[in-house]
Design a protein around this motif. Sequence first.
Motif, PDB file in Angstrom:
ATOM      1  N   GLN A  27     -10.303  -7.310 -14.809  1.00 40.61           N
ATOM      2  CA  GLN A  27      -9.527  -7.698 -13.566  1.00 40.61           C
ATOM      3  C   GLN A  27      -8.122  -7.242 -13.899  1.00 40.61           C
ATOM      4  O   GLN A  27      -7.460  -7.013 -12.848  1.00 40.61           O
ATOM      5  CB  GLN A  27      -9.577  -9.247 -13.181  1.00 40.61           C
ATOM      6  N   ILE A  28      -7.632  -7.507 -14.956  1.00 46.09           N
ATOM      7  CA  ILE A  28      -6.030  -7.191 -15.290  1.00 46.09           C
ATOM      8  C   ILE A  28      -5.909  -5.739 -15.256  1.00 46.09           C
ATOM      9  O   ILE A  28      -5.025  -5.065 -14.640  1.00 46.09           O
ATOM     10  CB  ILE A  28      -5.719  -7.761 -16.666  1.00 46.09           C
ATOM     11  N   ASP A  29      -6.933  -4.863 -15.688  1.00 45.52           N
ATOM     12  CA  ASP A  29      -6.870  -3.401 -15.405  1.00 45.52           C
ATOM     13  C   ASP A  29      -6.901  -3.141 -13.946  1.00 45.52           C
ATOM     14  O   ASP A  29      -6.471  -2.073 -13.597  1.00 45.52           O
ATOM     15  CB  ASP A  29      -8.000  -3.021 -16.307  1.00 45.52           C
ATOM     16  N   ASP A  30      -7.895  -3.595 -13.262  1.00 48.96           N
ATOM     17  CA  ASP A  30      -7.805  -3.216 -11.884  1.00 48.96           C
ATOM     18  C   ASP A  30      -6.375  -3.679 -11.162  1.00 48.96           C
ATOM     19  O   ASP A  30      -6.256  -2.740 -10.214  1.00 48.96           O
ATOM     20  CB  ASP A  30      -9.035  -4.184 -11.211  1.00 48.96           C
ATOM     21  N   ILE A  31      -5.728  -4.647 -11.318  1.00 48.13           N
ATOM     22  CA  ILE A  31      -4.578  -5.125 -10.957  1.00 48.13           C
ATOM     23  C   ILE A  31      -3.412  -4.089 -11.344  1.00 48.13           C
ATOM     24  O   ILE A  31      -2.838  -3.439 -10.578  1.00 48.13           O
ATOM     25  CB  ILE A  31      -4.225  -6.513 -11.363  1.00 48.13           C
ATOM     26  N   HIS A  32      -3.580  -3.632 -12.500  1.00 49.50           N
ATOM     27  CA  HIS A  32      -2.587  -2.576 -13.109  1.00 49.50           C
ATOM     28  C   HIS A  32      -2.790  -1.005 -12.442  1.00 49.50           C
ATOM     29  O   HIS A  32      -1.972  -0.327 -11.766  1.00 49.50           O
ATOM     30  CB  HIS A  32      -2.816  -2.324 -14.412  1.00 49.50           C
ATOM     31  N   ARG A  33      -4.139  -0.866 -11.910  1.00 52.28           N
ATOM     32  CA  ARG A  33      -4.509   0.409 -11.363  1.00 52.28           C
ATOM     33  C   ARG A  33      -3.939   0.443  -9.883  1.00 52.28           C
ATOM     34  O   ARG A  33      -3.545   1.237  -9.267  1.00 52.28           O
ATOM     35  CB  ARG A  33      -6.147   0.580 -11.297  1.00 52.28           C
ATOM     36  N   ARG A  34      -4.227  -0.847  -9.236  1.00 54.38           N
ATOM     37  CA  ARG A  34      -3.764  -0.941  -7.997  1.00 54.38           C
ATOM     38  C   ARG A  34      -2.258  -0.950  -7.741  1.00 54.38           C
ATOM     39  O   ARG A  34      -1.645  -0.232  -6.867  1.00 54.38           O
ATOM     40  CB  ARG A  34      -4.173  -2.317  -7.327  1.00 54.38           C
ATOM     41  N   ILE A  35      -1.416  -1.682  -8.768  1.00 53.23           N
ATOM     42  CA  ILE A  35      -0.072  -1.513  -8.833  1.00 53.23           C
ATOM     43  C   ILE A  35       0.511   0.025  -8.952  1.00 53.23           C
ATOM     44  O   ILE A  35       1.503   0.451  -8.491  1.00 53.23           O
ATOM     45  CB  ILE A  35       0.480  -2.336  -9.822  1.00 53.23           C
ATOM     46  N   LYS A  84      -0.972   2.745  -8.319  1.00 54.94           N
ATOM     47  CA  LYS A  84      -1.103   3.673  -6.859  1.00 54.94           C
ATOM     48  C   LYS A  84       0.182   3.561  -6.064  1.00 54.94           C
ATOM     49  O   LYS A  84       0.407   4.182  -5.497  1.00 54.94           O
ATOM     50  CB  LYS A  84      -2.369   3.123  -6.286  1.00 54.94           C
ATOM     51  N   TRP A  85       0.676   2.275  -6.172  1.00 55.08           N
ATOM     52  CA  TRP A  85       1.766   2.031  -5.057  1.00 55.08           C
ATOM     53  C   TRP A  85       3.157   2.431  -5.879  1.00 55.08           C
ATOM     54  O   TRP A  85       3.893   2.792  -4.951  1.00 55.08           O
ATOM     55  CB  TRP A  85       1.994   0.363  -4.763  1.00 55.08           C
ATOM     56  N   ASN A  91       3.223   5.212  -7.626  1.00 57.22           N
ATOM     57  CA  ASN A  91       3.368   6.484  -7.403  1.00 57.22           C
ATOM     58  C   ASN A  91       3.544   7.094  -6.309  1.00 57.22           C
ATOM     59  O   ASN A  91       3.759   8.213  -6.294  1.00 57.22           O
ATOM     60  CB  ASN A  91       2.081   7.036  -8.291  1.00 57.22           C
ATOM     61  N   ILE A  92       3.634   6.289  -5.284  1.00 57.44           N
ATOM     62  CA  ILE A  92       3.864   6.911  -3.704  1.00 57.44           C
ATOM     63  C   ILE A  92       5.402   7.293  -3.589  1.00 57.44           C
ATOM     64  O   ILE A  92       6.254   6.359  -4.078  1.00 57.44           O
ATOM     65  CB  ILE A  92       3.458   5.860  -2.880  1.00 57.44           C
ATOM     66  N   PRO A  93       5.860   8.407  -3.412  1.00 58.65           N
ATOM     67  CA  PRO A  93       7.065   8.837  -3.300  1.00 58.65           C
ATOM     68  C   PRO A  93       7.970   8.192  -2.065  1.00 58.65           C
ATOM     69  O   PRO A  93       7.356   8.035  -1.160  1.00 58.65           O
ATOM     70  CB  PRO A  93       7.181  10.436  -3.128  1.00 58.65           C
ATOM     71  N   LEU A  94       8.996   7.940  -2.202  1.00 55.53           N
ATOM     72  CA  LEU A  94      10.024   7.205  -1.111  1.00 55.53           C
ATOM     73  C   LEU A  94      10.303   8.261  -0.383  1.00 55.53           C
ATOM     74  O   LEU A  94      10.730   9.554  -0.381  1.00 55.53           O
ATOM     75  CB  LEU A  94      11.116   6.633  -1.689  1.00 55.53           C
ATOM     76  N   LYS A  95       9.983   8.078   1.104  1.00 53.72           N
ATOM     77  CA  LYS A  95      10.224   8.928   2.333  1.00 53.72           C
ATOM     78  C   LYS A  95      11.584   8.662   3.017  1.00 53.72           C
ATOM     79  O   LYS A  95      11.660   9.255   3.953  1.00 53.72           O
ATOM     80  CB  LYS A  95       9.070   8.822   3.376  1.00 53.72           C
ATOM     81  N   ALA A  96      12.401   7.651   2.436  1.00 58.39           N
ATOM     82  CA  ALA A  96      13.797   7.568   3.063  1.00 58.39           C
ATOM     83  C   ALA A  96      14.634   8.618   2.840  1.00 58.39           C
ATOM     84  O   ALA A  96      14.879   9.627   1.834  1.00 58.39           O
ATOM     85  CB  ALA A  96      14.168   6.311   2.609  1.00 58.39           C
TER      86      ALA A  96
END
Length: 167
Positions: free
Chosen positions: A149-157, A159-160, A162-167
């Motif tokens: 479960q800790i690894d799943d949480i790290h994978r979800r974080i 993903k967020w 690594n998303i580039p900022l569009k501002a």
Amino acid sequence: MPILLTAILETLFYLLSVPLCAAFALSTADGVRWGVGVSAFALRPALRRAREYRPITRRRKSGTKPPWRVIMRLRGARIRLRGRLGLGDAAATALACGALRGLAAALGAHAGRVEVDVTPVFAGDVCLELTGMIRLRTGQIMTAIIKNQIDDIHRRIAKWTNIPLKA
């Protein structure tokens, strides 16, 4: 208060040390049949429940994930596989038995004590009778699930982040 805290800690320690035994049986004697049994403290009741075969029906619940990640995190488990295997062709039977023993060597380095005793049947008929047992403690299961479960949480974080900022 210290007596109560000590009693709670001892209870948790004993609950984490309870050995669980899981057994499975697979047979092709009267069609493909399988059975699964689980028991605390003893292997024999689990194996007896597993030998109450059921016919295989194909169904999978939606939304369930395969438990491979949790299984790969189990350390110190005792895994035992015994039986007979015949595929009708001598080369295919030898290849399948060798693959099972190779899998045992790979799991043995990771999981702990792994024992595979599959007898090849080189006669012309197709036969498969396998019984397997896994013995581990409840604490091992809980720590494997928590790490997964800790690894799943790290994978979800990840993903967020690594998303580039569009501002």
